[in-house]
Design an enzyme around this catalytic site. Structure first.
Site, short mmCIF file in Angstrom:
data_model
loop_
_atom_site.label_atom_id
_atom_site.label_comp_id
_atom_site.label_asym_id
_atom_site.label_seq_id
_atom_site.Cartn_x
_atom_site.Cartn_y
_atom_site.Cartn_z
N ASP A 14 0.86 -1.16 0.00
CA ASP A 14 0.00 0.00 0.00
C ASP A 14 0.91 1.24 0.00
O ASP A 14 2.10 1.14 0.31
CB ASP A 14 -0.88 -0.04 1.25
CG ASP A 14 -1.76 1.18 1.38
OD1 ASP A 14 -2.42 1.55 0.40
OD2 ASP A 14 -1.78 1.76 2.48
N ASP A 16 -0.09 5.12 1.07
CA ASP A 16 -0.28 6.03 2.21
C ASP A 16 -0.34 5.24 3.51
O ASP A 16 -1.16 4.34 3.68
CB ASP A 16 -1.57 6.83 2.05
CG ASP A 16 -1.55 7.71 0.81
OD1 ASP A 16 -0.53 8.37 0.58
OD2 ASP A 16 -2.55 7.73 0.07
N ASP A 173 -1.39 -0.93 5.84
CA ASP A 173 -1.69 -0.46 7.19
C ASP A 173 -3.18 -0.42 7.49
O ASP A 173 -3.60 0.21 8.47
CB ASP A 173 -1.10 0.93 7.41
CG ASP A 173 -1.85 2.02 6.64
OD1 ASP A 173 -2.10 1.80 5.43
OD2 ASP A 173 -2.16 3.06 7.22
#
Length: 225
Positions: A14, A16, A173
């Site tokens: 991922d 961000d 995250d």
């Protein structure tokens, strides 16, 4: 370094909250809209929990609006226009990410990005960072591609890299990353240094391969794949 016995051939990330600490720039673009309404800027910390969830969550956090609010699409477009100007000016990696990517490259493990961020923004950030020089693919939000937790973007990235899901991992995250990995058949890995604030129990319910405290920890778990 990854174990020489690992079957892992590819790691997807991922963006961000996993590779890029983008909350400062995202907050700045929402704050431009706040100031235009005569409101004071909010500190980046106020946007942290929304930073992995995209424009809807960011505009809700900063302006209290939703897609049903009057003038929402104009606000969203203004946010995108400002963020496009600033997103690649000085992007910031989380500590240890550059070293992790270098270690993967030395081990011959391909890596790429799968994000729900609009793909043009993601590509601008990748081009701006020397540590991303060997990024094998960038799959972001684009017309016709369902966002994570759908597996479509993960499968598209793996196909482009010539990697099998069973020999791959997705590190992110947010629980949506873990679900996307599972649905694609790749190993899900959780980056606990990111923006998700829903608690450890919610993450562990999704049974990730590992919950990482530090980027370097990823190198220690690839032998499980």
């Amino acid at each position: 370094m990854p174990s020489s016995s690992t079957n892992c051939r590819c790691v997807l990330f991922d963006m961000d909250g996993t590779l890029v600490d983008s909350v400062r720039d995202l907050a700045a673009s929402v704050n431009v809209l706040r100031r235009a309404k005569g409101l004071e800027a909010l500190p980046p910390e106020k946007y942290r929990a929304a930073a992995s969830e995209g424009s809807v969550a960011l505009l809700r956090a900063g302006l209290g609006v939703t897609p049903a609010s009057p003038g929402y699409e104009q606000l969203r477009q203004a946010f995108f226009e400002d963020y496009e100007r600033r997103c690649a000016a000085a992007p910031s990696l989380f500590p240890g990410i550059a070293e992790l990517l270098g270690a993967l490259e030395r081990a011959g493990i391909a890596w790429g990005v799968v994000t729900n961020k609009p793909e043009p923004f993601a590509r601008k950030i990748v081009r701006a960072l020397k540590a991303f020089e060997h990024c094998g693919c960038v799959v972001g939000a684009r017309p016709g591609l369902p966002p994570k937790p759908a597996p479509d973007g993960v499968l598209l990235a793996l196909s482009g890299l010539g990697a099998e899901p069973a020999q791959s991992a997705l590190c992110g995250d947010d629980p949506r990353d873990l679900l996307a990995a599972r649905r694609a058949g790749a190993a899900p890995v959780f980056a606990s240094w990111g923006y998700y604030d829903g608690g450890r129990a919610a993450v562990e319910e999704l049974a990730p391969l590992a919950v990482l405290r530090d980027p370097a920890d990823l190198l220690k778990v690839l032998s499980k794949i």
